[in-house]
Design a protein around this motif. Structure first.
Motif, short mmCIF file in Angstrom:
data_model
loop_
_atom_site.label_atom_id
_atom_site.label_comp_id
_atom_site.label_asym_id
_atom_site.label_seq_id
_atom_site.Cartn_x
_atom_site.Cartn_y
_atom_site.Cartn_z
N PRO A 28 102.41 42.74 47.62
CA PRO A 28 101.86 41.83 48.62
C PRO A 28 100.74 42.49 49.43
CG PRO A 28 103.99 42.67 49.33
CD PRO A 28 103.79 43.15 47.93
N ALA A 29 100.01 41.67 50.16
CA ALA A 29 98.81 42.14 50.86
C ALA A 29 99.10 43.28 51.83
CB ALA A 29 98.16 40.98 51.60
N ALA A 30 100.18 43.18 52.59
CA ALA A 30 100.47 44.23 53.57
C ALA A 30 100.65 45.59 52.90
CB ALA A 30 101.71 43.86 54.37
N THR A 31 101.31 45.60 51.76
CA THR A 31 101.53 46.86 51.03
C THR A 31 100.23 47.42 50.50
OG1 THR A 31 103.76 46.14 50.42
CG2 THR A 31 102.78 47.93 49.12
N VAL A 32 99.41 46.54 49.90
CA VAL A 32 98.14 46.99 49.32
C VAL A 32 97.20 47.48 50.41
CG1 VAL A 32 96.09 46.23 48.07
CG2 VAL A 32 98.36 45.51 47.29
N LEU A 33 97.09 46.73 51.50
CA LEU A 33 96.16 47.12 52.56
C LEU A 33 96.63 48.37 53.29
CD1 LEU A 33 95.00 43.69 53.97
CD2 LEU A 33 93.84 45.22 52.39
#
Length: 227
Positions: free
Chosen positions: A95-100
């Motif tokens: 998910p976005a939070a992990t990637v960012l």
């Protein structure tokens, strides 16, 4: 951007702050659910650092990842048509939070400035996930669209495709994939800096920030290039 001397005129390449800054060109591809803001489905970043006689060149920093959007924001047919990214492509992605968070942790050491074309898109996504990427959220973004308007003021359009055509920069093989768009945005940024330096429209990093950067809503930076 070359370092050709012009007696009696300040040059961008002579500014220590400009030479020391690590520029990180950033791009998101996304999907936009009805009644909700866009969600990222891919991100890419590419580093540029000044090299004497050559201007900003690739620094070796790069980052690329697919992103699994939240359940309320499936990859819509328009996004598939534009990017080629399918729901199956992102089903196993983080998910976005992990990637960012991962991108945030891999950013080069400061001073850093982000670079994007039509930066509010990137800025809004970063702001939405600011708790996961605090360095990104407190770093100013140089908008190549604003920079182009400052450097050449009479073009009929300033979207990325129009500027690539104006400067004769070849379209990437996969336009609307994040890394390809980052690569041509980096080329456009270098081209604009070359023209700005040649005409002395911009002679320092402070000039560049003043005419073409945007501050994210996460807060007020305490220094010019806070990252």
């Amino acid at each position: 951007m070359t370092d050709t001397a012009t007696p009696g005129r300040e040059r961008l390449a002579e500014d220590p702050a400009f030479r020391e800054t690590h520029f990180v060109v950033l791009d998101f591809e996304g999907t936009t659910p009805k009644g909700a803001p866009p969600e990222p489905i891919e991100v890419a970043a590419l580093g540029l650092k000044h090299e004497a006689g050559h201007g900003p060149v690739r620094s070796g920093f790069s980052f690329q990842a697919l992103i699994r959007p939240p359940t309320h924001a499936p990859v819509l047919p328009f996004a598939v048509k534009q990017t080629g990214i399918t729901p199956a492509d992102v089903s196993g992605a983080s998910p976005a939070a992990t990637v960012l968070r991962a991108l945030d942790e891999e950013l080069p050491e400061r001073p850093v400035l982000l670079v994007a074309h039509h930066a509010p898109v990137e800025g809004n996504i970063i702001y939405a996930y600011r708790e996961a990427c605090p360095r990104l959220a407190y770093t100013r973004i140089v908008d190549t669209r604003l920079l182009a308007k400052h450097v050449v003021s009479d073009l009929p359009a300033y979207d990325l495709d129009a500027l690539l055509a104006h400067y004769g920069i070849p379209q990437p093989p996969h336009r609307h994939r994040a890394m390809d768009d980052v690569s041509v945005t980096a080329s456009l940024f270098r081209t604009l800096l070359t023209e700005a330096a040649r005409t002395h429209v911009i002679t320092s990093l402070a000039d560049l920030v003043r005419v073409s950067s945007r501050r994210l809503r996460a807060g007020e930076p305490t220094q010019l290039e806070l990252s």
